[in-house]
Write an enzyme that holds these catalytic residues in place. Structure first.
Site, PDB file in Angstrom:
ATOM      1  N   SER A  38       2.618  -8.010  -5.911  1.00  0.00           N
ATOM      2  CA  SER A  38       3.523  -6.688  -5.905  1.00  0.00           C
ATOM      3  C   SER A  38       3.945  -6.602  -7.297  1.00  0.00           C
ATOM      4  CB  SER A  38       4.701  -6.868  -5.122  1.00  0.00           C
ATOM      5  OG  SER A  38       5.398  -8.219  -5.189  1.00  0.00           O
ATOM      6  N   GLU A  90      -4.507   9.812  13.729  1.00  0.00           N
ATOM      7  CA  GLU A  90      -4.435   8.924  13.264  1.00  0.00           C
ATOM      8  C   GLU A  90      -5.811   7.882  13.424  1.00  0.00           C
ATOM      9  OE1 GLU A  90      -1.312   6.490  11.198  1.00  0.00           O
ATOM     10  OE2 GLU A  90       0.260   7.739  12.676  1.00  0.00           O
ATOM     11  N   GLU A  99       0.313   3.148  17.785  1.00  0.00           N
ATOM     12  CA  GLU A  99      -0.537   1.818  17.318  1.00  0.00           C
ATOM     13  C   GLU A  99      -0.774   1.207  18.241  1.00  0.00           C
ATOM     14  OE1 GLU A  99       2.098   1.093  14.237  1.00  0.00           O
ATOM     15  OE2 GLU A  99       3.433  -0.017  15.547  1.00  0.00           O
ATOM     16  N   HIS A 109       9.498   3.801   7.995  1.00  0.00           N
ATOM     17  CA  HIS A 109       9.307   3.749   9.535  1.00  0.00           C
ATOM     18  C   HIS A 109      10.865   3.218   9.794  1.00  0.00           C
ATOM     19  CE1 HIS A 109       7.707   2.222  13.119  1.00  0.00           C
ATOM     20  NE2 HIS A 109       7.785   0.946  12.956  1.00  0.00           N
ATOM     21  N   ALA A 166       0.836  -1.299  -0.184  1.00  0.00           N
ATOM     22  CA  ALA A 166       0.031   0.055   0.064  1.00  0.00           C
ATOM     23  C   ALA A 166       0.971   1.437   0.019  1.00  0.00           C
ATOM     24  CB  ALA A 166      -0.907   0.066   1.336  1.00  0.00           C
TER      25      ALA A 166
END
EC number: 1.1.1.86
Length: 493
Positions: free
Chosen positions: A78, A394, A221, A132, A47
């Site tokens: 992919s 978020e 998260e 990240h 994504a």
């Protein structure tokens, strides 16, 4: 390799945790020019990989995708995503040696293998990018000294990165340069151009550090963004059924309730979310949120402590080495819960206001979770801007995934790292909520409207002041000013 953060002395740790500067829009006057004419190769086409690549190509940059030979030969998803969108696709050996910027957008658990495979192929003086920093900070990956290491981390799922770009806007983004790898002093220029190419500069960019991004991202998260929504969904559904509510109604109220409630949060913070309630319900939600904060404060602090010390990553990586045994078991258990298997309620109509009126406990959970996550991060040395983006900002995006296909969809969309942390939190939080909060509920807290009561004006005034003066509301008002073109996020539009 070892935990990079734990190799720093206390002063360095505090410095890295506290790196946070909201960048002026004028700093992006050159937009993507620094990367124009350079070859950019993205590894991975999930994504984030696909949608960042589409945006960067539309911004005039030269983008190609490097995939493993088997992904190409077997025409895996992919490969299909990249080729169907007209990108050049090749193996590491074919594309990486000529790349000026290699961007690693594979899942966290693949990073060490990917870096080991590609580092010998990266040309002298090129750059390596991440979205990240877990590989750098928690695994302590050491990158060749001639390579510049940067990060551009959009604070949204990849699909939103693309949709906002197509609207001529973008999503708030964090950028950083690894202090151990900036040999030519070009890291910030690379990160700024990359962020501009994704559209992030139109929504606000924070210059931060790899350390601050990782520690705040993991905290958000695990707790409010995923863990609290999972625990809340399971506990609230079980309570509704115990009260004799129709399973289809209960399932729909929870599934779409988080999304509807947090849409108000997105547009006007906790203040607007609470203002959607009647005065009687607002006072009750405030009281419930304070009770929830008292019961869960220790758990938020434990997660933050384990993230800072590296204990969370150590335990998670043990599970990686064990074939994800715990992760897969917890995922299976979630799939068997009553909420996940509740009827869809497609023929049941629930108005927008009813989600608030019948979801006072859910509103209280959101308020408590957002404030606890924010406060805990700030107490640890993370700046308010970073803490805001990793908690309140978020949350509507994650709630939207639950509205699509309940907890299954949320756990599919988030990373395995986020999913693992979610289960660690929810598996402890849900029993606490069920034991300590659910028995204290009154009529109107969940599944029906709060009865009208006499309102103490002074109490209401003080509660309103407490809501509006919380630090997350003050910084949130400032940061939302940079996102004036925000669109509604709704699976029901």
């Amino acid at each position: 390799m070892g935990n990079y953060f734990n190799t720093l002395n206390l002063r360095q740790q505090l410095d890295q945790l506290g790196r946070c500067r909201f960048m002026d829009r004028e700093e992006f006057a050159d937009e993507v020019n620094f990367l124009k004419g350079k070859k950019i190769v993205i590894i991975g086409c999930g994504a984030q990989g696909l949608n960042q690549g589409l945006n960067m190509r539309d911004s005039g940059l030269d983008i190609a995708y490097a995939l493993r030979p088997e992904a190409i030969e077997e025409k895996r998803a992919s490969f299909q995503r990249a080729s169907e969108n007209g990108f050049v696709v090749g193996t590491y050996q074919q594309l990486i040696p000529t790349a000026d910027l290699v961007i690693n957008l594979t899942p966290d658990k693949q990073h060490s293998k990917v870096v080991a495979d590609v580092m010998p192929l990266i040309k002298q003086g090129a750059a390596l990018g991440y979205s990240h920093g877990l590989n750098i900070v928690e695994l302590g990956e050491k990158i060749r000294q001639d390579i510049t290491v940067v990060m551009v981390a959009p604070k949204c799922p990849g699909t939103e990165v693309r949709e906002e770009f197509k609207r001529g806007f973008g999503v708030p983004t964090l950028i950083a340069v690894h202090p151990e790898n900036d040999p030519k002093g070009e890291g910030l220029a690379i990160a700024k151009a990359w962020a501009a190419a994704t559209g992030g500069h139109r929504a606000g960019v924070l210059e931060s550090s790899f350390v601050a991004e990782v520690k705040s991202d993991l905290m958000g998260e695990q707790t409010i963004l995923c863990g609290m929504l999972q625990a809340g969904s399971l506990v609230c559904y079980d309570k509704l059924i115990a009260d004799g509510k129709d399973p289809a109604y209960a399932g729909k109220l929870i599934q779409y309730g988080w999304e509807t409630i947090t849409e108000a949060l997105k547009q006007g913070g906790i203040t607007l979310m609470m203002d959607r309630l009647s005065n009687s319900a607002k006072l009750r939600a405030f009281s419930l949120s304070e009770q929830i904060k008292e019961k869960l404060d220790f758990l938020f602090k434990k997660h933050m402590d384990d993230i800072i010390s590296g204990e969370f990553s150590r335990v998670m990586m043990e599970d990686w080495a064990n074939g994800d045994a715990n992760l897969l078991e917890w995922r299976e258990q979630t799939g068997k819960t009553a909420f996940e298997n509740a009827p869809k309620g497609e023929n049941i109509k629930i108005s927008e206001q009813e989600y608030f009126d019948h979801g006072v406990l859910m509103v209280a959970m959101v308020k408590a979770g957002v404030e606890l996550a924010f406060d805990t991060m700030v107490e640890t040395g993370i700046y308010e801007e970073s803490a805001y983006y990793e908690s309140l900002h978020e949350l509507p995006l994650i709630a939207n995934t639950i509205a699509r296909k309940r907890l299954y969809e949320m756990n599919v969309v988030i990373s395995d790292t986020a999913e693992y942390g979610n289960y660690l939190f929810a598996n402890v939080a849900a029993p606490i909520l069920a034991k300590e909060i659910i028995p204290t509920l009154k009529r109107g807290d969940l599944g029906e409207s709060t009865p009208a009561t006499e309102i103490d004006n002074i109490l209401l005034r003080d509660v309103n002041d407490a809501i509006r003066q919380h630090p997350i509301e003050l910084i949130g008002q400032e940061l939302r000013g940079y996102m004036t073109d925000m669109k509604r996020i709704s699976s029901q539009e």
